[in-house]
Scaffold this motif. Structure first.
Motif, mmCIF file in Angstrom:
data_model
loop_
_atom_site.group_PDB
_atom_site.id
_atom_site.type_symbol
_atom_site.label_atom_id
_atom_site.label_comp_id
_atom_site.label_asym_id
_atom_site.label_seq_id
_atom_site.Cartn_x
_atom_site.Cartn_y
_atom_site.Cartn_z
ATOM 1 N N VAL A 28 0.684 -1.139 0.036
ATOM 2 C CA VAL A 28 0.041 0.283 0.078
ATOM 3 C C VAL A 28 0.821 1.279 0.116
ATOM 4 C CG1 VAL A 28 -1.840 1.255 1.307
ATOM 5 C CG2 VAL A 28 -1.930 -1.233 1.248
ATOM 6 N N ILE A 29 1.617 1.223 1.098
ATOM 7 C CA ILE A 29 2.755 2.599 0.963
ATOM 8 C C ILE A 29 3.341 2.695 -0.322
ATOM 9 C CG2 ILE A 29 4.701 3.476 2.313
ATOM 10 C CD1 ILE A 29 3.590 2.071 4.667
ATOM 11 N N LYS A 30 3.971 1.497 -0.889
ATOM 12 C CA LYS A 30 4.784 1.576 -2.155
ATOM 13 C C LYS A 30 3.988 2.186 -3.250
ATOM 14 C CE LYS A 30 7.513 -2.444 -1.596
ATOM 15 N NZ LYS A 30 9.008 -2.444 -2.210
ATOM 16 N N SER A 31 2.646 1.999 -3.302
ATOM 17 C CA SER A 31 1.831 2.482 -4.153
ATOM 18 C C SER A 31 1.396 3.684 -4.104
ATOM 19 C CB SER A 31 0.628 1.665 -4.256
ATOM 20 O OG SER A 31 -0.105 2.051 -3.180
ATOM 21 N N TYR A 32 1.567 4.493 -3.042
ATOM 22 C CA TYR A 32 1.512 6.041 -2.894
ATOM 23 C C TYR A 32 2.605 6.627 -3.375
ATOM 24 C CZ TYR A 32 -1.620 4.938 1.309
ATOM 25 O OH TYR A 32 -2.650 4.523 2.288
ATOM 26 N N SER A 33 4.002 6.237 -3.756
ATOM 27 C CA SER A 33 4.791 6.651 -4.006
ATOM 28 C C SER A 33 6.222 5.814 -4.579
ATOM 29 C CB SER A 33 5.283 7.724 -3.242
ATOM 30 O OG SER A 33 6.692 8.365 -3.510
ATOM 31 N N PRO A 34 6.449 6.034 -5.873
ATOM 32 C CA PRO A 34 7.854 5.423 -6.248
ATOM 33 C C PRO A 34 8.981 5.953 -5.530
ATOM 34 C CG PRO A 34 7.173 6.907 -7.949
ATOM 35 C CD PRO A 34 6.053 6.981 -6.939
ATOM 36 N N GLU A 35 8.808 7.137 -4.973
ATOM 37 C CA GLU A 35 9.954 7.661 -4.478
ATOM 38 C C GLU A 35 10.591 7.028 -3.172
ATOM 39 O OE1 GLU A 35 10.764 10.415 -6.252
ATOM 40 O OE2 GLU A 35 8.925 10.844 -6.922
ATOM 41 N N LEU A 36 9.738 6.315 -2.459
ATOM 42 C CA LEU A 36 10.098 5.888 -1.194
ATOM 43 C C LEU A 36 10.660 4.358 -1.263
ATOM 44 C CD1 LEU A 36 6.828 6.758 0.890
ATOM 45 C CD2 LEU A 36 9.101 8.031 0.584
#
Ligand code: NPW
Ligand code: ATP
Ligand code: MG
Length: 347
Positions: free
Chosen positions: A96-104
């Motif tokens: 879920v967190i990965k899908s919020y942002s590729p920067e992380l």
């Protein structure tokens, strides 16, 4: 005008005009001194120096229930200037967190009780610690707690991670459920001058009750905060609220510039991510530029002041644009502009 109406509206600002002006004169002078140092720290950043300036931050948080909090903290760290932002969370939260942002950079390594059999606990706990240790030395600061949850197995594992960070001299910001953990295990932060606690109203209340064995006293807020820092020993505490009170047990600084009347959840997470970056920069700057003894300052305190000022400015700008529909993502969008307003980037 807006600032005045905001502060006077609730009837709590009872100073006379004279004492009000005196208060602001004294605080403005103190404030300008700190601001100058903050600007020195910020302007010494080389914008071309990728991956060599301290700016690798890790958030330890994120579980089944909460995926927003670690994201807000991690992306805010990046938005204020960190080179890399890692998140160590449970397996459920990671995708879920990965899908919020590729920067992380997201590490799905934490486990909650429901996914670990009793007889596996010890080995799972050791392998979680071993995985974090592989990365730990690279971090300039870790933030423990945004969206961590309160699962007992998870808390034990994160306690071990905090002990390791301390041995490795990694500054540690403790927020959200991390504060729940340390309130019940105060030894995790005791006498650690590289620890910053950022309690909100509830978290502060629990801390005061546990450590000072009394209730929060609004009349002597500064004295009580100082006593709390001294009793825990060495730590810096930022008591969040209408005004943010910051202390390392020696003196108390208050940040009460105008922010936003909107209290959307997640603003504390922006703050913890930003404080992690700013305190790392301040620590790096002070370690590599010797300061005269009489002007020596605690980098952890500076980090808190800078984070609070920045968040309040961004929140004010976001509210100006979005009014009552302002949410945390809107505030994050204004972090860059707020940083520019406080200290424009050099070339
Ligand atoms: N978008 C997101 O993902 C966001 C996620 N967020 C994350 O949420 C987590 C909790 O932080 P928060 O600030 O809501 O809790 P807080 O102020 O301690 O308590 C408020 C009241 O709630 C209750 N309570 C809380 N947790 C409980 C539990 N597990 N089980 C039972 N009760 C519980 C608490 O009661 P108490 O236990 O204190 O009596 C108090 O009355 C934390 O990880 C934070 O980072 C936020 O950052 C916002 C954005
Ligand atoms: N009553 C208030 N008026 C103005 N600003 C406030 C007020 N309360 C908190 N803030 C500001 O919002 C920031 C976040 O504090 P808050 O108390 O909302 O944290 P929190 O509850 O941990 O947030 P989160 O929802 O992310 O967990 C603080 O820096 C503070 O400056
Ligand atoms: Mg919080």
């Amino acid at each position: 005008e807006k600032w005045n109406s905001h502060n006077f509206q609730d009837g709590k600002f009872l100073m006379s005009v004279k004492s009000y002006l005196k208060f602001w004169l004294v605080h403005s002078i103190l404030f300008l001194g700190v601001l100058k140092l903050q600007q020195n720290i910020l302007s010494n950043l080389s914008v071309t120096c990728h991956y060599c300036f301290p700016g690798k931050i890790a958030i330890i948080g994120g579980c089944r229930e909460y995926t927003g909090a670690p994201y807000f903290a991690a992306i805010s760290a990046l938005r204020v200037g960190a080179d890399l932002s890692h998140v160590f969370c449970t397996k459920d939260a990671a995708t879920v967190i990965k899908s919020y942002s590729p920067e992380l950079i997201v590490h799905p390594i934490l486990e909650e009780s429901y996914s670990v059999r009793d007889d596996e606990r010890e080995s799972v706990s050791s392998s979680i610690l071993a995985e974090v240790i592989k990365w730990m030395e690279r971090f300039d600061c870790i933030v423990v707690g945004p969206g961590l949850g309160r699962d007992s197995f998870l808390m034990d594992c994160v306690g071990n991670i905090m002990r390791h960070a301390r041995q490795a001299n990694i500054p540690t910001v403790v927020d959200g459920d991390g504060l729940f953990l340390i309130t019940n295990n105060i030894g995790l932060v005791e006498d650690n001058s590289l620890a910053i606690l950022t309690p909100n109203v509830y978290e502060y209340k629990r801390l005061v009750q546990k450590v000072l064995n009394c209730e929060v006293n609004e009349e002597n807020a500064s004295e009580q905060l100082t006593a709390l820092c001294q009793k825990i020993g060495g730590v810096t505490i930022m008591r969040k609220g209408k005004a943010d009170l910051i202390s390392d047990g020696k003196k108390v600084t208050q940040v009460s510039t105008f922010g936003s009347p909107r209290r959307c959840g997640g603003q504390g997470d922006i703050l913890s991510g930003s404080v992690a970056v700013f305190s790392s920069w301040a620590r790096h700057f002070l370690l590599s530029n010797e300061q005269p003894k009489e002007t020596s300052v605690n980098p952890m305190v500076l980090g808190c002041i800078a984070g609070s000022l920045l968040l309040r400015k961004a929140a004010a700008l976001a509210f100006e644009k979005n009014k009552r529909s302002t949410v945390t993502t809107d505030i994050i969008e204004f972090l860059g502009q707020s940083l520019e307003d406080i200290c424009p980037a050099g070339r």
